[in-house]
Write an enzyme that holds these catalytic residues in place. Structure first.
Site, PDB file in Angstrom:
ATOM      1  N   HIS A  73       0.846  -1.199   0.000  1.00 52.65           N
ATOM      2  CA  HIS A  73       0.000   0.000   0.000  1.00 52.65           C
ATOM      3  C   HIS A  73       0.881   1.247   0.000  1.00 52.65           C
ATOM      4  O   HIS A  73       1.534   1.570   0.994  1.00 52.65           O
ATOM      5  CB  HIS A  73      -0.912  -0.035   1.237  1.00 52.65           C
ATOM      6  CG  HIS A  73      -2.001   0.984   1.198  1.00 52.65           C
ATOM      7  ND1 HIS A  73      -2.999   1.024   2.158  1.00 52.65           N
ATOM      8  CD2 HIS A  73      -2.290   1.998   0.345  1.00 52.65           C
ATOM      9  CE1 HIS A  73      -3.831   2.012   1.882  1.00 52.65           C
ATOM     10  NE2 HIS A  73      -3.407   2.623   0.787  1.00 52.65           N
TER      11      HIS A  73
ATOM     12  N   HIS B 149       3.677   0.926   3.056  1.00 53.15           N
ATOM     13  CA  HIS B 149       3.595  -0.109   4.078  1.00 53.15           C
ATOM     14  C   HIS B 149       2.913  -1.337   3.471  1.00 53.15           C
ATOM     15  O   HIS B 149       2.518  -1.333   2.312  1.00 53.15           O
ATOM     16  CB  HIS B 149       2.837   0.397   5.312  1.00 53.15           C
ATOM     17  CG  HIS B 149       1.393   0.713   5.035  1.00 53.15           C
ATOM     18  ND1 HIS B 149       0.988   1.913   4.479  1.00 53.15           N
ATOM     19  CD2 HIS B 149       0.255  -0.005   5.218  1.00 53.15           C
ATOM     20  CE1 HIS B 149      -0.334   1.907   4.329  1.00 53.15           C
ATOM     21  NE2 HIS B 149      -0.798   0.753   4.767  1.00 53.15           N
TER      22      HIS B 149
ATOM     23  N   LYS C 259       2.014 -38.393 -23.837  1.00 56.04           N
ATOM     24  CA  LYS C 259       0.693 -37.912 -23.418  1.00 56.04           C
ATOM     25  C   LYS C 259       0.766 -37.545 -21.938  1.00 56.04           C
ATOM     26  O   LYS C 259       1.034 -38.392 -21.096  1.00 56.04           O
ATOM     27  CB  LYS C 259      -0.376 -38.977 -23.651  1.00 56.04           C
ATOM     28  CG  LYS C 259      -1.793 -38.462 -23.408  1.00 56.04           C
ATOM     29  CD  LYS C 259      -2.833 -39.527 -23.684  1.00 56.04           C
ATOM     30  CE  LYS C 259      -4.227 -38.935 -23.628  1.00 56.04           C
ATOM     31  NZ  LYS C 259      -4.513 -38.257 -22.352  1.00 56.04           N
TER      32      LYS C 259
ATOM     33  N   PHE D  27       5.165 -55.780  12.717  1.00 60.01           N
ATOM     34  CA  PHE D  27       5.725 -56.867  11.903  1.00 60.01           C
ATOM     35  C   PHE D  27       5.240 -58.190  12.478  1.00 60.01           C
ATOM     36  O   PHE D  27       5.392 -58.439  13.679  1.00 60.01           O
ATOM     37  CB  PHE D  27       7.248 -56.782  11.929  1.00 60.01           C
ATOM     38  CG  PHE D  27       7.894 -57.217  10.652  1.00 60.01           C
ATOM     39  CD1 PHE D  27       7.650 -56.532   9.476  1.00 60.01           C
ATOM     40  CD2 PHE D  27       8.755 -58.301  10.613  1.00 60.01           C
ATOM     41  CE1 PHE D  27       8.251 -56.913   8.281  1.00 60.01           C
ATOM     42  CE2 PHE D  27       9.362 -58.698   9.441  1.00 60.01           C
ATOM     43  CZ  PHE D  27       9.102 -58.001   8.272  1.00 60.01           C
TER      44      PHE D  27
ATOM     45  N   ASP E  43      21.240 -50.533   0.082  1.00 61.10           N
ATOM     46  CA  ASP E  43      20.504 -49.530   0.862  1.00 61.10           C
ATOM     47  C   ASP E  43      21.340 -48.252   0.936  1.00 61.10           C
ATOM     48  O   ASP E  43      22.289 -48.169   1.710  1.00 61.10           O
ATOM     49  CB  ASP E  43      20.232 -50.082   2.262  1.00 61.10           C
ATOM     50  CG  ASP E  43      19.318 -49.175   3.075  1.00 61.10           C
ATOM     51  OD1 ASP E  43      18.898 -48.137   2.554  1.00 61.10           O
ATOM     52  OD2 ASP E  43      19.045 -49.517   4.242  1.00 61.10           O
TER      53      ASP E  43
ATOM     54  N   GLY F 156      11.099 -50.633  -3.861  1.00 59.37           N
ATOM     55  CA  GLY F 156       9.895 -49.918  -3.455  1.00 59.37           C
ATOM     56  C   GLY F 156      10.135 -49.045  -2.247  1.00 59.37           C
ATOM     57  O   GLY F 156       9.235 -48.332  -1.806  1.00 59.37           O
TER      58      GLY F 156
ATOM     59  N   LYS G 231      14.079 -47.639  -0.633  1.00 61.49           N
ATOM     60  CA  LYS G 231      15.153 -46.676  -0.872  1.00 61.49           C
ATOM     61  C   LYS G 231      16.133 -47.112  -1.949  1.00 61.49           C
ATOM     62  O   LYS G 231      16.820 -46.270  -2.525  1.00 61.49           O
ATOM     63  CB  LYS G 231      15.938 -46.462   0.434  1.00 61.49           C
ATOM     64  CG  LYS G 231      15.156 -45.736   1.518  1.00 61.49           C
ATOM     65  CD  LYS G 231      15.994 -45.592   2.773  1.00 61.49           C
ATOM     66  CE  LYS G 231      17.268 -44.794   2.505  1.00 61.49           C
ATOM     67  NZ  LYS G 231      18.076 -44.666   3.745  1.00 61.49           N
TER      68      LYS G 231
END
Length: 844
Positions: free
Chosen positions: A35, A41, A254, A610, A677, A711, A713
Site C-alpha cells: 500500500h 507499508h 501424453k 511386523f 541400501d 519400493g 530406498k
C-alpha cells in the site's frame, strides 16, 4: 471490530474499494497488500470469523527469524477486499495505490480466537511468497497509546532466511495477481518487465529437435499477420487402437494434467482451459511469472500443466491433491504448440515449423516452463517404451499439418491403459467414515441420454472422499438421472445427483454388458463439460504377449473401501484387485514358503507391526506352518493359493516378506539377496552402478543375478540358487561379497549396518541371507507414501528407472501389459548351486 468502522471511513461513491455487502465466509485465506499511501507499508490480513483481521506492517514482513516488524492493528476489512488491487483516490481514506503482494491460506497452530485475545497468535502461511510458521505478538501499550501495536515475527524453520540473504520485499516487489509493480498499477500500465524487440525468425539459433525441413533458419511459411485472439478452441486427439507410423508422423508423451492455452500480452498472462475458462489464479504466481518471463510481446501457446511425482511421470491425482492443499511448488507447464507470436498467426503453418519456433522461445532448463519434445521413430516402439515407463500413452501428430480446432485425425492418441472421463450421476456413502464418498456412480452420454456404466470405489484419498461428499450433497436429487433403470443391486445405497460433475477414471476393460471393470478414480475434471462426455472406444492391448488370465477372488472383504494409502487413494478393494491381477507373477515367490508381514490395520498413517507368527482370528485361508527348528507352540505364516493372498489383504498385510527358502526344504535356501541400501545423500545413479558391480562379481563366480526396485530406498540384486547349500554357506558367501566390495571401494560401500558409518555410502546388506531373515517379495506393495511396489526389471532398462518407488499399484499393470516378456522370465531356469562357488573379482 465490526465492518461498520471500515465502512464509516470510506465514501464508496468515490473509492473503488469494495463495500463488503456481499462478503461471505469461505475459509482460512490471507492476503498481503502493498500500500503506497502517505508512506509505503504492507497490509497483512487474515480471514477469521467472516472478515479480514488486519494489521499495517510499516516495513513489511521479514524472513529473518526473530526480526520484529511493527504491525499496527487496524479495522476489520471485508473478505472481498482480498481481491482489491488498484488506486484509492487522493484525499480519500488510505489514498494511494494497492498491489496484492502475496496471498494464499493460513493455518492457526492453536485456537485463533484465544490467541488473538491473549495477544499471541501462532500460525502457518501457505502463500505464493511467504510460507512457514509466523508469530503475531501484542506489545504492552502505554496508558495514552491510541494504537494497538503488535509485532510480526518469522519463526525459525526451513522457509526462514539469514540476514545475509536477499530481502524478499526487494527480490519480489511485484503483484502476485497481475505481475505489475506499484508504479505500473498507479499508471494503469501493463507490466513490461520482459519488454524485448520482436523475435527475428531468421535468427541463426536452430531447434535441435528438428532435423527435417522444419529446422531451417527462414521465416515460418503460411504465417499471417493478425490480432492476438482472445481464445482458440484446442485441437483434440482421436483415440486409436495403435499408433501410426511413417515419416509424416511425430510422437509426443501424453501428459496427465490440465490442458491449458497460455495467452501472453505485454507481460500479462492468462491460463485458459479447453473450454475457455480463465484459471490464471488457480495455479499460483510461480507459473504465471515463468510464463511472463518468456521473450515475447504477444503469444498464444498450447500445452499442459502437470505435477510430476517421484516416479518421474505426470500424475493427475497428484495435481488434484496439490490444488486441493493450495500447494503450487510442483507445477510444470509443458508447451507443445505455438498458435500466435508477435503479430503473426501460425495456425495455418506446419506443425514442424510451429514447434521449431516454439522451441526457440523455451529456455534450455528444467524449470517450470518446458518444451515438449517428440520422437519420429516407429509409433508402436514409442508407445511400448512409454508404457514400460508407466506413462499414460502417446499423442501422434502429422508434422506437416496446420492447427485445427476440435477433434480430428491429424492428432491421434494411443493409451497404455483404458482411461477416460465419466459423468457422475450419484454416489454411495463410505462404510468406514462419516460424510465421505465410498463409490461414485458413473455414466456416459449417447443418443438415448445418460447411460449407466458402473461404479468406481477406489482411488480416493480420505481428503478427496470427504470433499466429494460435500460437493455432491449440494446437488442431490431424488430421481434417477440415468436413461437406464438400475437393478436393485446397482441402485442399492445410491444417492443421485444432478449429472454436472465429471470424473476421470482408469479401468482395465469394458465388460460384455457395457460395465467398467477394475475402475480407479483419478480426479475430478472441472475443465470438461459433462454434456460432452461420451464413451471412447477402448485402446487395444499394445503388447504382443498374450494377456494373462486373471483369477477370480472369492474371499469376502470387510470394509472394502477402507483406505490403506490415503495419499494415493488405495483402498482394501483396490489392493485386492492389484494382487489378483499380478497373482501369476507373485505366486512363485510367496507360495509355500514362510512369510513375514507388515500389517497396518488403519493404513500407512496408523499403527503398524511386523508379524511372523499366526494369530487368533486370522483368515481361514492363511496357513499355519510348523518350523522344524521352531517352538512347537509358535506357528509361522504361509499361503497356498490366491485365496490365501486375499486373506493377507483382509488382514491389512501391506508388505509381504518371504524367507529365502521354501517349505520343501527349510534348511536349503533357493535365493540369495543383496539389498543395496543407500544413505540419504547418495545419488540414484550410484545405486544403479553398485547393482551392476554386484552383478559382475556374481557373474565372475558363475551365478546369474536379477534386479528389482525395493519400493523403498534402493535396489535388490537377487540370485536364484539350486537348494543344495545350507544357510551358513549362503550367508558366508554374501558376507564375503559385501566385505570385498567395501574393502575395494571404502568411499562408496559399507558392509556394516551402523548408520554412523553410512553417510554418503551404500550399505551392502547381506543379512537377508540367514535363517529366518526375509526380504520384500517381487511385486509386493510397500507401506510407504504413493503405494510403491517392489518391481522386477531387466538390466537393460535399469538406466531408465528413475527411482526405487517409480512403480506403484497405480501404474504396474500398465507396465506389465506393455512388456513383451517377463523381466524375470528365466529366473527359475537360472538356478546354480553355490556350495562349490568361490567369490571371484571380475576381470578389469
Amino acid at each position: 471490530m465490526a465492518l461498520e468502522t471500515y465502512r464509516g471511513k470510506r465514501d464508496f461513491r468515490k473509492t473503488p474499494e469494495p463495500s463488503g455487502e456481499g462478503s461471505q465466509a469461505e475459509g482460512h485465506h490471507f492476503v498481503i497488500q502493498k500500500h503506497d499511501a502517505r508512506r509505503l507499508h504492507y497490509d497483512f490480513r487474515l480471514e477469521l470469523d467472516g472478515v479480514l483481521k488486519s494489521w499495517a506492517v510499516t516495513k513489511g514482513p521479514s524472513l529473518v527469524p526473530g526480526e520484529k516488524r511493527l504491525a499496527v492493528h487496524v479495522e476489520d476489512h471485508p473478505l472481498d477486499y482480498g481481491d482489491f488491487e488498484g488506486t484509492i483516490p487522493e484525499g480519500e481514506y488510505g489514498g494511494g495505490t494497492v498491489a496484492i503482494w502475496d496471498r494464499g491460506t493460513w493455518t492457526p497452530l492453536e485456537d485463533a480466537q484465544k490467541g488473538l485475545a491473549k495477544g499471541h497468535l501462532d500460525f502457518e502461511l501457505h502463500g505464493e511468497k511467504l510460507t512457514g510458521r509466523w508469530h503475531l505478538i501484542r506489545m504492552k501499550g502505554k496508558p495514552r497509546d491510541k494504537r494497538d501495536n503488535w509485532l510480526l515475527i518469522k519463526a525459525d524453520d526451513d522457509a526462514a532466511r539469514s540476514p545475509d540473504d536477499p530481502d524478499i520485499l526487494e527480490e519480489q516487489p511485484a503483484s502476485v495477481r497481475s505481475g505489475r509493480t506499484i508504479t505500473e498499477i498507479a499508471g494503469n500500465k501493463p507490466h513490461h518487465a520482459n519488454k524485448i524487440p520482436k523475435i527475428p525468425y531468421n535468427a541463426k539459433k536452430k531447434s535441435e529437435s528438428f532435423s527435417r525441413e522444419a529446422d531451417k533458419s527462414e521465416p515460418i511459411k503460411s504465417a499471417k499477420p493478425g490480432e492476438l485472439p482472445a481464445f482458440v478452441a484446442p485441437a483434440l486427439a482421436t483415440l486409436v487402437p495403435r499408433p501410426p507410423s511413417g515419416p509424416r508422423w511425430i510422437h509426443e508423451i501424453k501428459f496427465d494434467g490440465y490442458r491449458l492455452e497460455v495467452r501472453l500480452e505485454h507481460g500479462a498472462v492468462q491460463l485458459l482451459t479447453r473450454s475457455g475458462l480463465d484459471w490464471t489464479s488457480k495455479f499460483g504466481g510461480a507459473v504465471r511469472d515463468a510464463l511472463a518471463a518468456l521473450p515475447v510481446e504477444t503469444a498464444l501457446i498450447d500445452g499442459e500443466l502437470v505435477v510430476e511425482t517421484g516416479a518421474g511421470a505426470s500424475d493427475f491425482s497428484a495435481l488434484q491433491a496439490d490444488l486441493s492443499e493450495g500447494r503450487t511448488d510442483r507445477f510444470i507447464f509443458y508447451a507443445f504448440d505455438l498458435l500466435y507470436l508477435n503479430g503473426e498467426d501460425f495456425r495455418t503453418s506446419r506443425l514442424s515449423d510451429r514447434k521449431a519456433a516454439l522451441h526457440r522461445l523455451i529456455p534450455e532448463t528444467s524449470g517450470i516452463v518446458r518444451f515438449s519434445d517428440h520422437l519420429d521413430d516407429d509409433g508402436a516402439l514409442v508407445l511400448q517404451h512409454a508404457c514400460r515407463l508407466s506413462l499414460e500413452g502417446i499423442v501422434s501428430k502429422q508434422a506437416d499439418s496446420p492447427y485445427r480446432s476440435g477433434r480430428g485425425r491429424i492428432w491421434v492418441k494411443s493409451k497404455c491403459s483404458a482411461r477416460q472421463e465419466f459423468v457422475i450421476g450419484g454416489y454411495v456413502s463410505s462404510t468406514t467414515g462419516r460424510k465421505s464418498v465410498g463409490a461414485l456412480v458413473l455414466g456416459v452420454h449417447d443418443a438415448q441420454g445418460l447411460r449407466y456404466v458402473g461404479r468406481v470405489g477406489t482411488g480416493f484419498s480420505a481428503h478427496v472422499a470427504a470433499g466429494l461428499f460435500h460437493d455432491l450433497e449440494a446437488i442431490r436429487i431424488s430421481r434417477n438421472p440415468f436413461a437406464d433403470r438400475l437393478s436393485s443391486q446397482e441402485a442399492r445405497g445410491v444417492r443421485y445427483v444432478r449429472p454436472e460433475r465429471v470424473a476421470e477414471v482408469e479401468f482395465r476393460a469394458w465388460t460384455a454388458d457395457g460395465r467398467l471393470r477394475h475402475a480407479s478414480f483419478r480426479g475430478v475434471r472441472d475443465d470438461k463439460p459433462a454434456e460432452e462426455i461420451i464413451r471412447e472406444m477402448p485402446a487395444a492391448n499394445t503388447s504382443p504377449a498374450r494377456p494373462e488370465k486373471e483369477q477370480k477372488r472369492t474371499v469376502t472383504l470387510t470394509h472394502p473401501d477402507r483406505i490403506y494409502w490415503p495419499d494415493a487413494g488405495v483402498s482394501k478393494e483396490s489392493l485386492a484387485d492389484y494382487y489378483a491381477a499380478v497373482w501369476p507373477r507373485i505366486a512363485p515367490f510367496i507360495v509355500d514358503r514362510p512369510l513375514a508381514l507388515l500389517r497396518c490395520p488403519e493404513g500407512i498413517e496408523g499403527p503398524r507391526f511386523f508379524q511372523k507368527n499366526t494369530w487368533k482370528g486370522m483368515n481361514a485361508h492363511i496357513l499355519a506352518l510348523d518350523d522344524p527348528q521352531g517352538d512347537a507352540d509358535g506357528h509361522l505364516i504361509g499361503i497356498h493359493d490366491l485365496d490365501g493372498l486375499m486373506g493377507l489383504v483382509q488382514s491389512a498385510a501391506l508388505e509381504i516378506h518371504p524367507w529365502g527358502a521354501s517349505c520343501r526344504d527349510w534348511e536349503k535356501p533357493d535365493e540369495l539377496v543383496m539389498d543395496l541400501d543407500p544413505g540419504d545423500d547418495v545419488p540414484w545413479k550410484a545405486v544403479i552402478a553398485a547393482a551392476r558391480e554386484v552383478r559382475e562379481r556374481l557373474g565372475a563366480s558363475g551365478l546369474t543375478a536379477f534386479v528389482k526396485t525395493s519400493g523403498g530406498k534402493g535396489l535388490h540384486v537377487v540370485v536364484p540358487l539350486k537348494p543344495e547349500a545350507g544357510w551358513d554357506i549362503v550367508k558366508t558367501f554374501s558376507r564375503t561379497l559385501a566385505q570385498a566390495m567395501a574393502s575395494d571401494s571404502p568411499d562408496r560401500f559399507v558392509a556394516t549396518v551402523s548408520k554412523a558409518k553410512r553417510h554418503g555410502k551404500i550399505l551392502l546388506d547381506y543379512l537377508r541371507n540367514q535363517r529366518g531373515a526375509t526380504s520384500v517379495a517381487p511385486y509386493s506393495t510397500r507401506a510407504r507414501p504413493g503405494a510403491p511396489v517392489s518391481m522386477p526389471v531387466t538390466w537393460e532398462e535399469l538406466d531408465s528407472v528413475t527411482g526405487p518407488a517409480q512403480f506403484t499399484t497405480g501404474n504396474t499393470l500398465e507396465r506389465l501389459a506393455a512388456l513383451r516378456t517377463d523381466p524375470w522370465e528365466t529366473f527359475h531356469a537360472a538356478r546354480h548351486p553355490i556350495e562349490t562357488r568361490t567369490l571371484r573379482k571380475p576381470r578389469g
